[in-house]
Design a protein around this motif. Structure first.
Motif, PDB file in Angstrom:
ATOM      1  N   VAL A  95     -36.249  -1.100 -17.469  1.00  0.00           N
ATOM      2  CA  VAL A  95     -37.091   0.021 -17.300  1.00  0.00           C
ATOM      3  C   VAL A  95     -38.211   0.056 -15.385  1.00  0.00           C
ATOM      4  N   LYS A  96     -37.680   0.814 -15.152  1.00  0.00           N
ATOM      5  CA  LYS A  96     -38.123   0.198 -13.246  1.00  0.00           C
ATOM      6  C   LYS A  96     -39.738   1.866 -12.915  1.00  0.00           C
ATOM      7  N   GLY A  97     -40.396   1.806 -12.885  1.00  0.00           N
ATOM      8  CA  GLY A  97     -40.704   3.078 -12.325  1.00  0.00           C
ATOM      9  C   GLY A  97     -42.196   3.458 -12.552  1.00  0.00           C
ATOM     10  N   VAL A  98     -41.885   3.219 -14.002  1.00  0.00           N
ATOM     11  CA  VAL A  98     -43.365   2.875 -15.006  1.00  0.00           C
ATOM     12  C   VAL A  98     -43.595   2.070 -15.442  1.00  0.00           C
ATOM     13  N   ARG A  99     -44.549   2.149 -15.989  1.00  0.00           N
ATOM     14  CA  ARG A  99     -45.578   0.950 -16.657  1.00  0.00           C
ATOM     15  C   ARG A  99     -46.151   0.911 -18.096  1.00  0.00           C
ATOM     16  N   PRO A 100     -46.092   0.294 -19.445  1.00  0.00           N
ATOM     17  CA  PRO A 100     -47.475   0.597 -19.604  1.00  0.00           C
ATOM     18  C   PRO A 100     -48.767   1.007 -19.432  1.00  0.00           C
ATOM     19  N   GLY A 101     -49.786   1.755 -20.185  1.00  0.00           N
ATOM     20  CA  GLY A 101     -50.567   2.304 -19.564  1.00  0.00           C
ATOM     21  C   GLY A 101     -50.898   3.510 -18.537  1.00  0.00           C
ATOM     22  N   ASP A 102     -48.846   3.733 -18.263  1.00  0.00           N
ATOM     23  CA  ASP A 102     -49.379   5.444 -17.822  1.00  0.00           C
ATOM     24  C   ASP A 102     -49.192   6.603 -18.505  1.00  0.00           C
ATOM     25  N   ARG A 103     -49.586   6.857 -18.215  1.00  0.00           N
ATOM     26  CA  ARG A 103     -50.111   8.811 -18.625  1.00  0.00           C
ATOM     27  C   ARG A 103     -48.658   9.906 -18.070  1.00  0.00           C
ATOM     28  N   VAL A 104     -47.941   9.823 -18.633  1.00  0.00           N
ATOM     29  CA  VAL A 104     -46.809  10.900 -18.184  1.00  0.00           C
ATOM     30  C   VAL A 104     -46.411  11.969 -19.300  1.00  0.00           C
TER      31      VAL A 104
ATOM     32  N   ILE B 208     -48.954   8.314 -23.824  1.00  0.00           N
ATOM     33  CA  ILE B 208     -49.212   6.731 -22.591  1.00  0.00           C
ATOM     34  C   ILE B 208     -48.771   6.542 -22.851  1.00  0.00           C
ATOM     35  N   ILE B 209     -47.889   5.419 -22.466  1.00  0.00           N
ATOM     36  CA  ILE B 209     -46.616   4.713 -22.262  1.00  0.00           C
ATOM     37  C   ILE B 209     -47.278   3.929 -22.814  1.00  0.00           C
ATOM     38  N   GLU B 210     -46.359   2.726 -24.121  1.00  0.00           N
ATOM     39  CA  GLU B 210     -47.280   1.828 -25.054  1.00  0.00           C
ATOM     40  C   GLU B 210     -46.366   0.305 -24.152  1.00  0.00           C
ATOM     41  N   GLU B 211     -45.292   1.017 -24.258  1.00  0.00           N
ATOM     42  CA  GLU B 211     -44.212  -0.937 -24.120  1.00  0.00           C
ATOM     43  C   GLU B 211     -42.849   0.040 -23.923  1.00  0.00           C
ATOM     44  N   VAL B 212     -41.930  -0.789 -22.757  1.00  0.00           N
ATOM     45  CA  VAL B 212     -40.479   0.021 -22.254  1.00  0.00           C
ATOM     46  C   VAL B 212     -39.793  -1.721 -22.277  1.00  0.00           C
ATOM     47  N   GLY B 213     -38.472  -0.853 -21.910  1.00  0.00           N
ATOM     48  CA  GLY B 213     -37.929  -1.927 -22.173  1.00  0.00           C
ATOM     49  C   GLY B 213     -37.584  -2.795 -20.955  1.00  0.00           C
ATOM     50  N   PRO B 214     -36.464  -4.049 -20.684  1.00  0.00           N
ATOM     51  CA  PRO B 214     -36.225  -4.492 -19.734  1.00  0.00           C
ATOM     52  C   PRO B 214     -35.972  -4.334 -18.429  1.00  0.00           C
TER      53      PRO B 214
ATOM     54  N   GLY C  56     -38.859   3.724 -23.615  1.00  0.00           N
ATOM     55  CA  GLY C  56     -39.671   3.612 -23.444  1.00  0.00           C
ATOM     56  C   GLY C  56     -40.791   3.989 -25.035  1.00  0.00           C
ATOM     57  N   ILE C  57     -41.393   3.224 -24.901  1.00  0.00           N
ATOM     58  CA  ILE C  57     -41.963   4.192 -26.487  1.00  0.00           C
ATOM     59  C   ILE C  57     -43.828   4.637 -26.191  1.00  0.00           C
ATOM     60  N   VAL C  58     -43.571   6.112 -26.564  1.00  0.00           N
ATOM     61  CA  VAL C  58     -44.948   6.308 -25.833  1.00  0.00           C
ATOM     62  C   VAL C  58     -45.514   6.759 -27.058  1.00  0.00           C
ATOM     63  N   ARG C  59     -47.073   6.127 -26.756  1.00  0.00           N
ATOM     64  CA  ARG C  59     -48.275   7.491 -27.756  1.00  0.00           C
ATOM     65  C   ARG C  59     -48.389   8.675 -27.379  1.00  0.00           C
ATOM     66  N   VAL C  60     -47.724   9.370 -27.833  1.00  0.00           N
ATOM     67  CA  VAL C  60     -48.349  10.824 -28.433  1.00  0.00           C
ATOM     68  C   VAL C  60     -49.770  11.392 -27.832  1.00  0.00           C
ATOM     69  N   GLU C  61     -50.057  11.978 -27.085  1.00  0.00           N
ATOM     70  CA  GLU C  61     -51.986  12.755 -26.714  1.00  0.00           C
ATOM     71  C   GLU C  61     -51.278  13.709 -27.461  1.00  0.00           C
ATOM     72  N   THR C  62     -51.292  14.734 -27.238  1.00  0.00           N
ATOM     73  CA  THR C  62     -50.415  16.644 -27.157  1.00  0.00           C
ATOM     74  C   THR C  62     -49.273  16.595 -27.339  1.00  0.00           C
ATOM     75  N   ALA C  63     -49.114  17.158 -28.599  1.00  0.00           N
ATOM     76  CA  ALA C  63     -47.663  18.289 -28.436  1.00  0.00           C
ATOM     77  C   ALA C  63     -47.415  19.272 -28.465  1.00  0.00           C
ATOM     78  N   ALA C  64     -46.601  20.887 -28.284  1.00  0.00           N
ATOM     79  CA  ALA C  64     -46.463  21.473 -28.569  1.00  0.00           C
ATOM     80  C   ALA C  64     -44.987  22.040 -29.411  1.00  0.00           C
TER      81      ALA C  64
END
Length: 384
Positions: free
Chosen positions: A73-82, A65-71, A28-36
């Motif tokens: 991937v199960k259990g999460v989807r784009p738009g989920d905050r993880v 926030i998940i931006e994109e997932v591979g074919p 998956g590709i995640v857009r990072v909101e915050t990193a430590a």
């Protein structure tokens, strides 16, 4: 995208790098909101972790926030905050099936080192980290943990590493109730370990550090007793506080960069002939009672010499260690947050945009300005 980039020991900068892409059907590709910035990031910044390559991006604690997932991937989807555990794990191997995700066989194969980790050198798989606008997340359907709607991203951020690492450190002390526990290090992991010790029923917690502001934070936030190792001999002081027995258990939440003898700092921290200083682990051996437990959660890298193995053996102590298997603790820790028992974001004393990361690394490394832990905002300050 903009990403923190390693330029060599003590040198990081923010540069433009290629956007990450899906490389495997479970990515998956995640857009990072915050990193430590983590204390163990300082170990690689200072050259203590082998095979840290110029051009790599640090950062193993991040929420986004998940931006994109591979074919597949199960259990999460784009738009989920993880929230992403700092380890990368497959979920299917011998160790993952037993909850030991920090020992996954498939994301850093061919080595006895820990599993793959974000932004932690090619020793740990060579994966780019989350101190960037976007990050590739392998096995995202297995690894990612959805953040509850009523938990802020800043409160979720320490749940990716520091909070569960401290929790596991306390768990490894085998608390039955009423024990005296010594915690070496008042950084974020040490602080979360202290909170967890109280939650598990410890009777007394003694914290050690060399910075008065960190000791004051531990007293104020957690109500622990404190010792400054620059002012007292820790072993003598602890034995004086425990009828000459020593602590029932000790947590080493310091690791490779412990202050100590000039010899070990020269050999380990500067010459890189051993994995940093063994001062903290030897203090733990001598300050813990016979038959006691030593919980080592501070980061060390091979090779390592200088541990007082003879005293450890003769005192019949038990040592437990390991990278925290973060995923198994995340639901429980989110429950504590949602119940109002703790606000993990209170350790995030310094916050800033990604472009300020090099300066904030220096502030954290030098323990300036009362810094406990840093949160970065790679895509701007608007987060959940």
């Amino acid at each position: 995208m903009q990403a923190l980039t390693y330029e060599g020991p003590w040198r990081v900068t923010v540069r433009e790098k290629a956007d990450p892409r899906i490389e495997h059907p479970q990515d998956g590709i995640v857009r990072v909101e915050t990193a430590a910035i983590c204390g163990s990031d300082l170990h690689i910044l200072h050259g203590l972790i082998p095979d840290t390559r110029v051009g790599s991006t640090f950062g193993h604690e991040f929420v986004g926030i998940i931006e994109e997932v591979g074919p597949q991937v199960k259990g999460v989807r784009p738009g989920d905050r993880v929230a992403l555990p700092f380890q990368i794990f497959c979920g299917a191997c011998y160790y993952c099936q037993r909850g030991l995700t920090s020992c996954c066989n498939n994301t850093n194969p061919g080595t006895d080192a820990a599993t793959g980790m974000y932004g932690y050198s090619h020793t740990m798989g060579g994966y780019d980290g989350g101190q960037a606008q976007y990050v590739r997340v392998p096995f995202i359907g297995v690894d990612a943990e959805r953040v509850p709607e009523d938990v802020s991203s800043l409160d979720a951020l320490p749940v990716t590493d520091a909070f569960p690492t401290g929790y596991q450190a306390a768990e490894m002390c085998d608390i039955k109730g009423g024990e005296t526990v010594l915690v070496l290090g008042c950084g974020p992991v040490g602080l979360f370990a202290m909170w967890s010790l109280w939650a598990m029923g410890a009777g007394r917690v003694i914290a050690v550090d060399g910075e008065d502001y960190r000791l004051a934070f531990a007293r104020r936030w957690l109500g622990v007793e404190t010792l400054n190792f620059r002012d007292v001999d820790v072993v003598t002081a602890v034995k004086g506080m425990t009828e000459d027995l020593g602590a029932d258990a000790t947590i080493d939440a310091v690791g490779a960069e412990a202050a100590g003898s000039a010899t070990h700092r020269a050999l380990g921290i500067y010459a890189k002939l051993e994995a940093g200083s063994p001062q903290a682990i030897n203090t733990a051996i001598h300050a813990t009672r016979k038959g006691g437990v030593i919980s080592v959660i501070g980061a060390y890298g091979p090779p390592f010499t200088g541990m007082d193995l003879g005293t450890y053996m003769n005192k019949a102590q038990t040592m437990r260690t390991g990278q925290a298997s973060v995923k198994r603790y995340m639901p429980r820790l989110f429950e504590h947050i949602r119940a109002g028992r703790i606000r993990p974001s209170e350790v995030l004393t310094h916050r800033g945009p990604l472009e300020d990361a090099p300066a904030l690394y220096r502030t954290m490394a030098r323990k300036h300005d009362g810094c406990i832990k840093v949160a970065l905002f790679p895509n701007g300050p608007t987060i959940h």
